[in-house]
Write a protein that holds these residues in place. Structure first.
Motif, PDB file in Angstrom:
ATOM      1  N   ASP A   9       0.893  -1.231   0.085  1.00  0.00           N
ATOM      2  CA  ASP A   9       0.207   0.070  -0.082  1.00  0.00           C
ATOM      3  C   ASP A   9       0.551   1.555   0.101  1.00  0.00           C
ATOM      4  O   ASP A   9       1.452   1.484   0.930  1.00  0.00           O
ATOM      5  CB  ASP A   9      -0.988   0.124   1.005  1.00  0.00           C
ATOM      6  N   TYR A  10       0.751   2.153  -1.016  1.00  0.00           N
ATOM      7  CA  TYR A  10       1.726   3.270  -1.191  1.00  0.00           C
ATOM      8  C   TYR A  10       1.407   4.223  -0.111  1.00  0.00           C
ATOM      9  O   TYR A  10       2.328   4.878   0.067  1.00  0.00           O
ATOM     10  CB  TYR A  10       1.620   3.745  -2.456  1.00  0.00           C
ATOM     11  N   LYS A  11       0.225   4.083   0.419  1.00  0.00           N
ATOM     12  CA  LYS A  11      -0.010   5.280   1.465  1.00  0.00           C
ATOM     13  C   LYS A  11       0.775   4.779   2.691  1.00  0.00           C
ATOM     14  O   LYS A  11       0.981   5.848   3.784  1.00  0.00           O
ATOM     15  CB  LYS A  11      -1.500   5.466   1.721  1.00  0.00           C
ATOM     16  N   THR A  12       0.894   3.587   3.096  1.00  0.00           N
ATOM     17  CA  THR A  12       1.413   3.106   4.524  1.00  0.00           C
ATOM     18  C   THR A  12       2.732   2.341   4.356  1.00  0.00           C
ATOM     19  O   THR A  12       3.423   2.442   5.563  1.00  0.00           O
ATOM     20  CB  THR A  12       0.439   2.221   5.129  1.00  0.00           C
ATOM     21  N   ASP A  13       3.269   1.848   3.343  1.00  0.00           N
ATOM     22  CA  ASP A  13       4.335   1.125   3.156  1.00  0.00           C
ATOM     23  C   ASP A  13       5.492   1.976   2.893  1.00  0.00           C
ATOM     24  O   ASP A  13       6.420   1.712   1.808  1.00  0.00           O
ATOM     25  CB  ASP A  13       4.291   0.078   2.254  1.00  0.00           C
ATOM     26  N   LYS A  14       5.569   2.945   3.489  1.00  0.00           N
ATOM     27  CA  LYS A  14       6.537   4.255   3.128  1.00  0.00           C
ATOM     28  C   LYS A  14       8.064   3.327   3.505  1.00  0.00           C
ATOM     29  O   LYS A  14       9.265   3.740   2.522  1.00  0.00           O
ATOM     30  CB  LYS A  14       6.779   5.355   4.049  1.00  0.00           C
ATOM     31  N   GLY A  52       1.212   6.957  -5.341  1.00  0.00           N
ATOM     32  CA  GLY A  52       0.509   5.890  -5.934  1.00  0.00           C
ATOM     33  C   GLY A  52       0.484   5.662  -7.506  1.00  0.00           C
ATOM     34  O   GLY A  52      -0.344   4.922  -8.062  1.00  0.00           O
ATOM     35  N   ASN A  53       1.493   6.380  -8.125  1.00  0.00           N
ATOM     36  CA  ASN A  53       1.399   6.406  -9.600  1.00  0.00           C
ATOM     37  C   ASN A  53       1.462   5.166 -10.021  1.00  0.00           C
ATOM     38  O   ASN A  53       2.384   4.325  -9.888  1.00  0.00           O
ATOM     39  CB  ASN A  53       2.610   7.347 -10.111  1.00  0.00           C
ATOM     40  N   TRP A  54       0.470   4.655 -10.726  1.00  0.00           N
ATOM     41  CA  TRP A  54       0.255   3.213 -11.287  1.00  0.00           C
ATOM     42  C   TRP A  54       1.262   2.897 -12.271  1.00  0.00           C
ATOM     43  O   TRP A  54       1.951   1.798 -12.224  1.00  0.00           O
ATOM     44  CB  TRP A  54      -1.193   3.007 -11.955  1.00  0.00           C
ATOM     45  N   ARG A  75      -1.576  -1.741  -4.255  1.00  0.00           N
ATOM     46  CA  ARG A  75      -2.697  -0.783  -4.503  1.00  0.00           C
ATOM     47  C   ARG A  75      -1.871   0.327  -5.316  1.00  0.00           C
ATOM     48  O   ARG A  75      -0.751   0.535  -4.903  1.00  0.00           O
ATOM     49  CB  ARG A  75      -3.257  -0.350  -2.935  1.00  0.00           C
ATOM     50  N   VAL A  76      -2.665   0.894  -6.062  1.00  0.00           N
ATOM     51  CA  VAL A  76      -2.340   2.076  -6.936  1.00  0.00           C
ATOM     52  C   VAL A  76      -3.117   2.931  -6.896  1.00  0.00           C
ATOM     53  O   VAL A  76      -4.606   2.792  -6.786  1.00  0.00           O
ATOM     54  CB  VAL A  76      -1.937   1.714  -8.332  1.00  0.00           C
ATOM     55  N   MET A  77      -2.939   4.345  -7.451  1.00  0.00           N
ATOM     56  CA  MET A  77      -3.931   5.411  -8.026  1.00  0.00           C
ATOM     57  C   MET A  77      -4.006   5.269  -9.558  1.00  0.00           C
ATOM     58  O   MET A  77      -2.777   5.406 -10.130  1.00  0.00           O
ATOM     59  CB  MET A  77      -3.324   6.734  -7.343  1.00  0.00           C
ATOM     60  N   ASP A  78      -5.246   5.018 -10.181  1.00  0.00           N
ATOM     61  CA  ASP A  78      -5.428   5.016 -11.549  1.00  0.00           C
ATOM     62  C   ASP A  78      -5.322   6.222 -12.176  1.00  0.00           C
ATOM     63  O   ASP A  78      -5.573   7.283 -11.409  1.00  0.00           O
ATOM     64  CB  ASP A  78      -6.479   3.871 -12.038  1.00  0.00           C
ATOM     65  N   MET A  79      -5.317   6.325 -13.387  1.00  0.00           N
ATOM     66  CA  MET A  79      -5.228   7.603 -14.361  1.00  0.00           C
ATOM     67  C   MET A  79      -6.585   8.252 -13.887  1.00  0.00           C
ATOM     68  O   MET A  79      -6.463   9.572 -14.234  1.00  0.00           O
ATOM     69  CB  MET A  79      -5.231   7.231 -15.931  1.00  0.00           C
TER      70      MET A  79
END
Length: 108
Positions: A9-14, A52-54, A75-79
């Motif tokens: 998870d890009y938000k928590t797995d720094k 989160g850039n896919w 997890r990613v943030m899509d376009m």
């Protein structure tokens, strides 16, 4: 998704992002500098992956890293600005039937 699936998870797995970035140069190459790029490649990648850039997260280099770390998906943030889930380990995809069977066998 299987309850035991390990999902990046890009938000928590720094910390995972930072470990990956150790392989990315801190300083721009002389060629990049000659073309006007002065920002740190590591800082750029940190910002891009951390948002989160896919394209970056789904890229071969980062996917190979996640697989080596034992991740089953990401997890990613899509376009379109929506969060999406990618599964790289098909054995971690479960149908409702799989999950119900698993719950009933663990309660016996």
């Amino acid at each position: 998704i299987s309850p035991d699936a390990k999902i990046f998870d890009y938000k928590t797995d720094k910390d995972v992002i930072e470990e990956f970035l150790q392989s990315v140069p801190e300083q721009p190459s002389p060629d990049a500098i000659s073309r006007g790029f002065t920002e740190s490649p590591r800082a750029i990648r940190r910002d891009v992956i951390g948002s989160g850039n896919w394209g970056s997260i789904e890229g071969k280099e980062f996917q190979d890293f996640l697989k080596k770390k034992g991740y089953d998906g990401f997890r990613v943030m899509d376009m379109t600005g929506h969060e999406a889930l990618g599964i790289t380990n098909p054995s971690k995809i479960k149908t409702r039937t799989h999950l119900e069977e698993s719950e009933s066998s663990s309660s016996c």
